[in-house]
Design an enzyme around this catalytic site. Structure first.
Site, PDB file in Angstrom:
ATOM      1  N   CYS A   2     -40.047   8.260 -16.610  1.00 50.66           N
ATOM      2  CA  CYS A   2     -39.876   7.241 -17.919  1.00 50.66           C
ATOM      3  C   CYS A   2     -40.625   8.191 -19.157  1.00 50.66           C
ATOM      4  O   CYS A   2     -41.339   9.144 -18.669  1.00 50.66           O
ATOM      5  CB  CYS A   2     -40.776   6.219 -17.611  1.00 50.66           C
ATOM      6  SG  CYS A   2     -40.278   5.295 -16.149  1.00 50.66           S
ATOM      7  N   LYS A 515     -33.439  13.366 -17.744  1.00 46.40           N
ATOM      8  CA  LYS A 515     -33.672  14.907 -17.861  1.00 46.40           C
ATOM      9  C   LYS A 515     -34.738  15.360 -17.027  1.00 46.40           C
ATOM     10  O   LYS A 515     -34.477  16.577 -16.306  1.00 46.40           O
ATOM     11  CB  LYS A 515     -34.176  15.031 -19.344  1.00 46.40           C
ATOM     12  CG  LYS A 515     -33.926  16.687 -19.734  1.00 46.40           C
ATOM     13  CD  LYS A 515     -32.711  17.184 -19.709  1.00 46.40           C
ATOM     14  CE  LYS A 515     -32.788  18.742 -20.011  1.00 46.40           C
ATOM     15  NZ  LYS A 515     -31.563  19.344 -19.620  1.00 46.40           N
TER      16      LYS A 515
END
Ligand code: AGP
Length: 520
Positions: A2, A515
């Protein structure tokens, strides 16, 4: 997985939230939330969240972009979570029993309840925090309104130090427009920030951590490109001199050449590790990071590859090998990352921030490490190879096709990478295979519905004929230059990019992915 952005200072809260959330959105993007006097949280992306965000915001700001682990993608599961006097955001996963009156299905809200139920000053609660799992936590405690508390274990958390303002974030990119001074917190660190100061503690003692200065040259901007991914594919050409100038420490050359080395990595970095093995023919055993603990045999040296330097599977494998006495060599794009801090030797990738979730220029720079190791670097020829890959026509592949990427020998890891890019961005099943292996099973799938990207090499031509004979459609990849794998790679990157765009899918933010994968 997150993104956290936290701020105390005098700037316009809306502006700080906009900049910061957009910068960390790549870490997770199924829901967004902010505490700025009130909690606002919603399923969806950052842009639509910001459009509807009330401008009447107050300090301090705690903002979060979510990538769901515990609990579905629903408004109630977005962060921040409030329980009693505690409001918090969390990156990571923990095991905690449920508490009464929870409003969400998340482990994060349980942490809020757990902290709220503890006794003593808030710093004492953080000192005694005994959580099984991983966490970067930032907490607003209603009884202590001028402070924001934090705690970190196994997922990144960084303090940004400004003039009369402080930030906390998962990534420097969230505050880089305001300050370049930062501290990367270490595992077990906890403490607080106010507008003018920060305090860091570890095991009950106040600790000092090095203040670093971020080099702004690494700042990532999209420029005139419609997506970061396309820009980053082009960066492979633009940044070539910079990539080539990244030095491999002398000792590392000798170690890698003369020893049996375990290599660990995930996803594209794994494919790059395999490529380096084929290219150099060194004694490398390449493992997927999350499988390594089952196979490890007390290595003397471990080569860890991770562009982000934060992939939890890789970090855990590194810590395990280190605990058994292994020396760690890493290939990473982030010299301030957790991986870098655990390493005895670092090989930098030097490609600046890569924003697209799909690895492109970082993969390219990693395989160039292989070429550097065998002293095969000819900048003009590499540039020409990239251009060949840029110029080959890409076609739209029918979504119902069974898609295969095949290559033999050193082309096999490139086939794996082509298939990974394609499934990651286009959301079609695609398989990368060694060309010789398909006759041991997969060949039964090679009818008219199959679409095969076949990387030609002298020793793979029989396999090509075998496939053609079964009626599959074949796209023959036939670059014949000395760096043909680079041409093929660039072509595969563009193939995935254009097929994703054709289907109106965002290549920079493929669904369900992030990512930097900081959870197990
Ligand atoms: C690649 O396109 C993916 N996004 C993914 O497989 C990635 O390579 C993997 O998660 C490893 O990341 P790292 O290099 O940061 O460790």
């Amino acid at each position: 997985m997150c993104g956290i952005l936290v701020y105390i200072g005098d700037r316009d809260p809306y502006e700080v939230i906009c900049n910061g959330l957009k910068a960390v959105e790549y870490r997770g993007y199924d829901s967004v939330g902010v505490y700025a006097g009130k909690i606002f949280k919603k399923v969806g992306d950052v842009d639509s969240f910001l459009k509807n965000l009330d401008r009447n915001l107050s300090m301090p700001i705690i903002a979060h972009t979510r990538w769901a682990t515990h609990g579905k993608v629903e408004d109630k599961n977005a962060h921040p979570h409030e329980y009693g006097d505690v409001i918090l955001v969390h990156n990571g996963t923990v095991d905690l029993p449920p508490f009464p009156n929870l409003k969400s299905d998340t482990d994060s809200e349980r942490i809020a309840a757990y902290l709220d139920n503890m006794e003593g000053s808030f710093l004492d609660r953080l000192k005694n925090l005994n959580l099984n799992g991983t966490y970067a936590l930032v907490i607003f405690y209603k009884k202590d309104k001028d402070k924001l508390y934090f705690a970190k274990k196994d997922t990144p958390l960084i303090i940004g130090i400004g003039n009369n303002e402080m930030f906390l974030s998962s990534d420097i990119a969230a505050f880089i427009d305001y300050t370049t001074k930062y501290i990367r917190l270490e595992d077990g660190d906890y403490g607080y920030i106010t507008k003018n100061e920060y305090k860091i503690y570890n095991k009950g003692m106040e600790v000092k951590r090095e203040i670093k200065e971020y080099d702004k040259k690494q700042d990532a901007k999209k420029g005139n490109f419609p997506h970061f991914m396309l820009k980053e594919i082009h960066d492979q050409l633009e940044l070539l001199p910079e990539i080539i100038s990244q030095k491999i420490p002398e000792d590392v050359f000798d170690i890698l050449k003369n020893n049996r080395i375990d290599v660990i990595a995930a996803g594209s970095s794994y494919n790059a590790g395999l490529f380096i093995k084929y290219l150099t023919n060194y004694d490398l055993s390449v493992y997927i990071s999350s499988e390594y603990s089952y196979l490890m045999r007390n290595p003397e040296y471990l080569l860890a590859i991770s562009q982000s330097g934060e992939t939890l599977d890789t970090i855990k494998a590194v810590k395990l090998a280190k605990s058994k006495g292994a020396k760690i060599i890493s290939i990473t794009n982030y010299l301030g990352s957790t991986l870098a801090s655990l390493s005895d030797f670092i090989i930098p990738l030097g490609v600046g921030i890569e924003k697209g979730v799909a690895a492109t220029k970082t993969f390219f720079s990693t395989i160039l490490v292989g070429y550097k190791l065998i002293n095969k670097i000819n900048i003009e020829k590499i540039r020409a190879a990239i251009l060949e890959g840029m110029n080959k026509n890409v076609e739209v592949i029918d979504q119902d096709s069974k898609i295969f990427f095949l290559g033999k020998g050193i082309n096999y890891p490139i086939a794996l990478e082509g298939a990974l890019k394609f499934k990651e961005l286009v959301y079609c099943h695609a398989e990368g295979l060694p060309a010789g292996e398909m006759k041991h099973g997969p060949l039964s799938l090679f009818d008219k519905q199959a679409y095969v990207l076949f990387i030609k090499s002298e020793d793979s031509i029989y396999n090509y004929e075998e496939i053609k004979a079964r009626g599959a459609r074949v796209n023959l990849i036939d670059f014949s230059n000395e760096y043909s794998q680079i041409s093929t790679l660039v072509y595969f990157q563009r193939l995935a990019y254009h097929n994703a765009v054709y289907r109106n899918q965002d290549p920079d933010k493929p669904r369900f992915l992030a990512k930097s994968v900081t959870v197990e």
